[in-house]
Design an enzyme around this catalytic site. Structure first.
Site, short mmCIF file in Angstrom:
data_model
loop_
_atom_site.label_atom_id
_atom_site.label_comp_id
_atom_site.label_asym_id
_atom_site.label_seq_id
_atom_site.Cartn_x
_atom_site.Cartn_y
_atom_site.Cartn_z
N HIS A 48 -6.44 36.92 2.21
CA HIS A 48 -7.97 36.48 2.33
C HIS A 48 -8.46 37.60 3.24
CE1 HIS A 48 -10.25 32.91 4.89
NE2 HIS A 48 -11.02 33.65 4.02
N HIS A 54 -5.81 38.93 5.75
CA HIS A 54 -4.49 38.33 5.96
C HIS A 54 -4.09 37.58 4.96
CE1 HIS A 54 -7.43 35.11 6.83
NE2 HIS A 54 -6.72 34.24 6.38
N ASP A 56 -2.43 33.77 3.46
CA ASP A 56 -2.23 32.29 3.57
C ASP A 56 -1.00 31.91 2.72
OD1 ASP A 56 -4.32 31.78 5.67
OD2 ASP A 56 -5.50 32.44 4.04
N LYS A 243 -60.96 1.79 4.35
CA LYS A 243 -60.55 2.85 5.35
C LYS A 243 -59.62 2.34 6.33
CE LYS A 243 -61.33 6.38 8.64
NZ LYS A 243 -60.32 5.74 9.97
N ASP A 245 -56.84 2.55 9.18
CA ASP A 245 -56.58 3.75 10.14
C ASP A 245 -55.30 4.03 10.19
OD1 ASP A 245 -59.05 3.85 11.76
OD2 ASP A 245 -58.53 2.27 12.81
MN MN Z 1 -7.16 32.13 5.67
#
Ligand code: MN
Length: 260
Positions: A48, A54, A56, A243, A245
């Site tokens: 990774h 590193h 995993d 109309k 509001d």
């Molecule tokens: Mn990792």
């Protein structure tokens, strides 16, 4: 060895899920399933490249992948003990994950499946876990033979060690670097940040039409009062409405491209 079936709670994956947003990463969000807790099972080692490169190291345990981050990766030399930090459990489906984690996400970068296979425990897993020593065989493409994971003083600090056997190698041995799934190595992957810039640049070359936003607020047609409603219409076929509001809302719709 007794084997107990017990359901693994999906709560085990809470830490994994808390760190990720399903809307912006291609990583899996699978569930933990129930398995034979002493059976061993799948192992995977992913390389990774995130902020730091590193490895995993993951072992299937109780229906999820128990995971350690190993900065230097496994060594085939029994004298070379490798530090392994216990991290959050990952879903089983993670063993298939290879590719980019988009910028802005947890662990953004690239992942390759560096090795994968099965592992066989050589001691009782539950007891080994309690005592902080797991002894096992690996049957992978790169990693073979007997290995140990030993817990040090802190719960999260472990060592990954190759045990002495016929498959141990000397200190100068280097494992192949490529993925066992795709044959790609991390060196083949572009830096995600520069890949996005590269893409934005190449799109500009085709001179896409610029989006035009109507910045000027249009003037709304206002209602006017009249004693005789019939007089308000100067053409046949017109209809009228009361109309009410409230608020006037202007909306503008246009195509938007998002580059990330
Ligand atoms: Mn990792």
């Amino acid at each position: 060895m007794p084997s107990r079936k017990r359901p693994a709670s999906s709560a085990r994956l809470d830490r994994y899920r808390d760190k990720r947003r399903a809307s912006s990463t291609a990583e899996p969000f699978g569930s933990a399933t129930s398995i034979e807790s002493n059976a061993g099972g799948l192992f995977v080692v992913q390389q990774h490249r995130a902020r730091h490169l590193h490895f995993d190291f993951r072992l299937e345990m109780d229906g999820a992948l128990r995971s350690w981050a190993v900065p230097k990766g496994p060594s085939a030399d029994p004298a070379d003990k490798r530090f392994a930090a216990l991290v959050e459990d990952h879903p089983m489906e993670y063993a298939d994950f290879e590719g980019a984690i988009a910028p802005g996400n947890y662990g953004a970068g690239y992942v390759i499946v560096w090795d994968r296979g099965t592992w066989t425990p050589l001691n009782d897993i539950a007891e080994g876990w309690r005592k902080g020593k797991l002894l096992f065989d690996l049957h992978g493409h790169k990693l073979h033979g007997r290995w140990t994971l030993i817990r040090m003083k802190k719960d999260t600090e472990w060592l990954l060690i190759k045990e002495r056997d016929d498959l141990a190698r000397g200190a100068d041995y280097r494992f192949p670097e490529d993925s066992v799934l795709s044959g790609l190595s991390l060196a083949d992957m572009p830096d995600p940040a520069s890949a996005a810039k590269q893409l934005a640049k190449s799109i500009k070359r085709y001179a896409p039409p610029k989006l035009k936003e109507n910045r000027e607020t249009p003037t709304p047609m206002l209602a006017s009062s009249s004693a005789n409603p019939g007089e308000a219409f100067d053409r046949k076929g017109w209809i009228f409405e009361f109309k009410y509001d409230g608020y006037r809302l202007f909306a503008e719709k246009s195509a938007v491209f998002t580059l990330f």
